[in-house]
Scaffold this motif. Structure first.
Motif, PDB file in Angstrom:
ATOM      1  N   GLN A 174     -11.674  15.988   6.032  1.00  0.00           N
ATOM      2  CA  GLN A 174     -10.581  16.295   5.105  1.00  0.00           C
ATOM      3  C   GLN A 174      -9.222  16.195   5.791  1.00  0.00           C
ATOM      4  OE1 GLN A 174     -11.191  16.422   1.910  1.00  0.00           O
ATOM      5  NE2 GLN A 174      -8.997  16.434   1.609  1.00  0.00           N
ATOM      6  N   ARG A 175      -9.129  16.666   7.031  1.00  0.00           N
ATOM      7  CA  ARG A 175      -7.861  16.553   7.766  1.00  0.00           C
ATOM      8  C   ARG A 175      -7.478  15.092   7.987  1.00  0.00           C
ATOM      9  NH1 ARG A 175      -9.586  21.248  10.597  1.00  0.00           N
ATOM     10  NH2 ARG A 175     -10.514  20.008  12.253  1.00  0.00           N
ATOM     11  N   LEU A 176      -8.457  14.265   8.330  1.00  0.00           N
ATOM     12  CA  LEU A 176      -8.187  12.846   8.540  1.00  0.00           C
ATOM     13  C   LEU A 176      -7.741  12.184   7.241  1.00  0.00           C
ATOM     14  CD1 LEU A 176      -8.150  10.287  10.233  1.00  0.00           C
ATOM     15  CD2 LEU A 176     -10.629  10.103   9.903  1.00  0.00           C
ATOM     16  N   ILE A 177      -8.413  12.494   6.156  1.00  0.00           N
ATOM     17  CA  ILE A 177      -8.038  11.918   4.862  1.00  0.00           C
ATOM     18  C   ILE A 177      -6.635  12.365   4.459  1.00  0.00           C
ATOM     19  CG2 ILE A 177      -8.570  11.980   2.382  1.00  0.00           C
ATOM     20  CD1 ILE A 177     -11.574  12.001   3.241  1.00  0.00           C
ATOM     21  N   GLU A 178      -6.314  13.623   4.663  1.00  0.00           N
ATOM     22  CA  GLU A 178      -4.966  14.111   4.342  1.00  0.00           C
ATOM     23  C   GLU A 178      -3.909  13.381   5.161  1.00  0.00           C
ATOM     24  OE1 GLU A 178      -4.898  18.375   4.737  1.00  0.00           O
ATOM     25  OE2 GLU A 178      -6.482  18.603   3.225  1.00  0.00           O
ATOM     26  N   ARG A 179      -4.201  13.144   6.426  1.00  0.00           N
ATOM     27  CA  ARG A 179      -3.251  12.411   7.280  1.00  0.00           C
ATOM     28  C   ARG A 179      -3.064  10.985   6.776  1.00  0.00           C
ATOM     29  NH1 ARG A 179      -3.866   9.843  12.926  1.00  0.00           N
ATOM     30  NH2 ARG A 179      -1.704   9.393  13.383  1.00  0.00           N
ATOM     31  N   LEU A 180      -4.171  10.327   6.441  1.00  0.00           N
ATOM     32  CA  LEU A 180      -4.079   8.957   5.933  1.00  0.00           C
ATOM     33  C   LEU A 180      -3.336   8.911   4.600  1.00  0.00           C
ATOM     34  CD1 LEU A 180      -7.638   7.680   6.892  1.00  0.00           C
ATOM     35  CD2 LEU A 180      -5.460   7.065   7.982  1.00  0.00           C
ATOM     36  N   ARG A 181      -3.550   9.891   3.744  1.00  0.00           N
ATOM     37  CA  ARG A 181      -2.821   9.936   2.463  1.00  0.00           C
ATOM     38  C   ARG A 181      -1.325  10.144   2.699  1.00  0.00           C
ATOM     39  NH1 ARG A 181      -7.498  12.782  -0.764  1.00  0.00           N
ATOM     40  NH2 ARG A 181      -8.395  10.900  -1.675  1.00  0.00           N
ATOM     41  N   ASP A 182      -0.972  10.973   3.680  1.00  0.00           N
ATOM     42  CA  ASP A 182       0.441  11.136   4.031  1.00  0.00           C
ATOM     43  C   ASP A 182       1.029   9.805   4.492  1.00  0.00           C
ATOM     44  OD1 ASP A 182       0.560  13.824   3.391  1.00  0.00           O
ATOM     45  OD2 ASP A 182       0.295  14.512   5.462  1.00  0.00           O
ATOM     46  N   GLU A 183       0.274   9.077   5.310  1.00  0.00           N
ATOM     47  CA  GLU A 183       0.730   7.757   5.745  1.00  0.00           C
ATOM     48  C   GLU A 183       0.883   6.824   4.552  1.00  0.00           C
ATOM     49  OE1 GLU A 183      -1.756   6.205   8.860  1.00  0.00           O
ATOM     50  OE2 GLU A 183      -1.359   7.902  10.166  1.00  0.00           O
ATOM     51  N   HIS A 184      -0.023   6.897   3.600  1.00  0.00           N
ATOM     52  CA  HIS A 184       0.076   6.060   2.401  1.00  0.00           C
ATOM     53  C   HIS A 184       1.373   6.359   1.647  1.00  0.00           C
ATOM     54  CE1 HIS A 184      -4.535   5.216   1.928  1.00  0.00           C
ATOM     55  NE2 HIS A 184      -4.027   4.735   3.052  1.00  0.00           N
ATOM     56  N   ARG A 211       5.600  -8.973  -4.015  1.00  0.00           N
ATOM     57  CA  ARG A 211       4.187  -8.697  -3.722  1.00  0.00           C
ATOM     58  C   ARG A 211       3.929  -7.466  -2.866  1.00  0.00           C
ATOM     59  NH1 ARG A 211       1.645 -13.326  -0.900  1.00  0.00           N
ATOM     60  NH2 ARG A 211      -0.127 -11.929  -0.961  1.00  0.00           N
ATOM     61  N   LEU A 212       4.873  -7.090  -2.019  1.00  0.00           N
ATOM     62  CA  LEU A 212       4.605  -6.030  -1.047  1.00  0.00           C
ATOM     63  C   LEU A 212       4.207  -4.690  -1.677  1.00  0.00           C
ATOM     64  CD1 LEU A 212       4.457  -5.195   1.932  1.00  0.00           C
ATOM     65  CD2 LEU A 212       6.893  -4.667   1.796  1.00  0.00           C
ATOM     66  N   PRO A 213       5.003  -4.135  -2.577  1.00  0.00           N
ATOM     67  CA  PRO A 213       4.612  -2.823  -3.120  1.00  0.00           C
ATOM     68  C   PRO A 213       3.253  -2.843  -3.825  1.00  0.00           C
ATOM     69  CG  PRO A 213       6.926  -3.257  -3.575  1.00  0.00           C
ATOM     70  CD  PRO A 213       6.334  -4.541  -3.054  1.00  0.00           C
ATOM     71  N   SER A 214       2.992  -3.854  -4.615  1.00  0.00           N
ATOM     72  CA  SER A 214       1.717  -3.889  -5.351  1.00  0.00           C
ATOM     73  C   SER A 214       0.535  -4.168  -4.428  1.00  0.00           C
ATOM     74  CB  SER A 214       1.775  -4.919  -6.482  1.00  0.00           C
ATOM     75  OG  SER A 214       1.991  -6.215  -5.974  1.00  0.00           O
ATOM     76  N   THR A 215       0.715  -4.998  -3.425  1.00  0.00           N
ATOM     77  CA  THR A 215      -0.365  -5.276  -2.474  1.00  0.00           C
ATOM     78  C   THR A 215      -0.694  -4.027  -1.678  1.00  0.00           C
ATOM     79  OG1 THR A 215       0.279  -7.604  -2.323  1.00  0.00           O
ATOM     80  CG2 THR A 215      -1.070  -6.731  -0.524  1.00  0.00           C
ATOM     81  N   LEU A 216       0.322  -3.331  -1.222  1.00  0.00           N
ATOM     82  CA  LEU A 216       0.104  -2.093  -0.467  1.00  0.00           C
ATOM     83  C   LEU A 216      -0.609  -1.059  -1.335  1.00  0.00           C
ATOM     84  CD1 LEU A 216       0.650  -0.669   2.271  1.00  0.00           C
ATOM     85  CD2 LEU A 216       2.722   0.242   1.212  1.00  0.00           C
ATOM     86  N   LEU A 217      -0.179  -0.912  -2.574  1.00  0.00           N
ATOM     87  CA  LEU A 217      -0.808   0.040  -3.477  1.00  0.00           C
ATOM     88  C   LEU A 217      -2.272  -0.323  -3.725  1.00  0.00           C
ATOM     89  CD1 LEU A 217      -0.589   2.497  -5.333  1.00  0.00           C
ATOM     90  CD2 LEU A 217       0.222   0.953  -7.131  1.00  0.00           C
ATOM     91  N   LEU A 276      12.733  -3.906   8.830  1.00  0.00           N
ATOM     92  CA  LEU A 276      11.593  -4.798   8.597  1.00  0.00           C
ATOM     93  C   LEU A 276      10.570  -4.660   9.714  1.00  0.00           C
ATOM     94  CD1 LEU A 276      13.381  -8.039   7.338  1.00  0.00           C
ATOM     95  CD2 LEU A 276      12.518  -6.110   5.993  1.00  0.00           C
ATOM     96  N   ARG A 277      11.037  -4.657  10.955  1.00  0.00           N
ATOM     97  CA  ARG A 277      10.113  -4.549  12.091  1.00  0.00           C
ATOM     98  C   ARG A 277       9.391  -3.200  12.116  1.00  0.00           C
ATOM     99  NH1 ARG A 277      10.864  -8.949  14.924  1.00  0.00           N
ATOM    100  NH2 ARG A 277      12.879  -9.960  14.845  1.00  0.00           N
ATOM    101  N   ALA A 278      10.104  -2.136  11.841  1.00  0.00           N
ATOM    102  CA  ALA A 278       9.471  -0.818  11.820  1.00  0.00           C
ATOM    103  C   ALA A 278       8.380  -0.774  10.756  1.00  0.00           C
ATOM    104  CB  ALA A 278      10.514   0.265  11.562  1.00  0.00           C
ATOM    105  N   GLU A 323       6.738   4.474   0.171  1.00  0.00           N
ATOM    106  CA  GLU A 323       8.187   4.646   0.075  1.00  0.00           C
ATOM    107  C   GLU A 323       8.911   3.600   0.913  1.00  0.00           C
ATOM    108  OE1 GLU A 323       8.729   8.688   1.312  1.00  0.00           O
ATOM    109  OE2 GLU A 323       7.764   9.473  -0.498  1.00  0.00           O
ATOM    110  N   ALA A 324       8.398   3.336   2.101  1.00  0.00           N
ATOM    111  CA  ALA A 324       9.024   2.338   2.977  1.00  0.00           C
ATOM    112  C   ALA A 324       8.908   0.941   2.369  1.00  0.00           C
ATOM    113  CB  ALA A 324       8.382   2.375   4.364  1.00  0.00           C
ATOM    114  N   ALA A 325       7.772   0.621   1.745  1.00  0.00           N
ATOM    115  CA  ALA A 325       7.604  -0.689   1.108  1.00  0.00           C
ATOM    116  C   ALA A 325       8.608  -0.872  -0.028  1.00  0.00           C
ATOM    117  CB  ALA A 325       6.172  -0.857   0.586  1.00  0.00           C
TER     118      ALA A 325
END
Length: 138
Positions: A73-83, A43-49, A116-118, A88-90
């Motif tokens: 735009q800068r905030l959105i770019e940062r959030l997309r980088d986090e996504h 469930r994790l990868p699909s839920t995150l997506l 897992l904790r990170a 990848e981590a998921a």
């Protein structure tokens, strides 16, 4: 159901998976929760997506509307980088949980617990920040 309600439901699902990951991390190495590992790995990868897509549809337009164009735009770019990073981590967490299920993990118990904790701590912070953005009307 409004878009924000749908997004909140997605956050609840994602945070529930984080709680499962925390329980798995807490139980290692003495016990491997096979049902929990299997469920989270599936469930994790699909839920995150799904949550990321909802953020694209609901949160990002709200950011664009509420902020000056450059800041938004800068905030959105940062959030997309986090996504991208979280996605990848998921995938890595899901692979690691599947490896645990098949007794073939190349990682130490400590490394698995740390991974897992990170992951779940990062996701919890991400959700908290985005909830704050929504609550403050961006």
């Amino acid at each position: 159901m409004s878009g924000q309600d749908t997004l909140e439901e997605g956050y609840q699902n994602l945070l529930g998976l984080c709680d499962r990951l925390e329980a798995i991390a807490d139980s290692l190495p003495r016990r491997i929760d096979t049902a929990g590992c299997r469920e989270v790995a599936i469930r994790l990868p699909s839920t995150l997506l799904a949550v990321h897509r909802l953020e694209d549809e609901i949160l990002f337009p709200a950011i664009t509307a509420a902020r000056c164009p450059d800041d938004g735009q800068r905030l959105i770019e940062r959030l997309r980088d986090e996504h991208r990073h979280d996605g990848e981590a998921a995938a890595q967490v899901a692979r690691t949980l599947n490896d645990l299920l098949h007794s073939r993990s190349p990682h130490s118990w400590e490394a698995i617990g740390y991974m897992l904790r990170a992951f779940f701590e990062t996701v919890r912070r991400h959700v908290a920040t985005e909830r704050l953005l929504l609550a403050e009307r961006i």
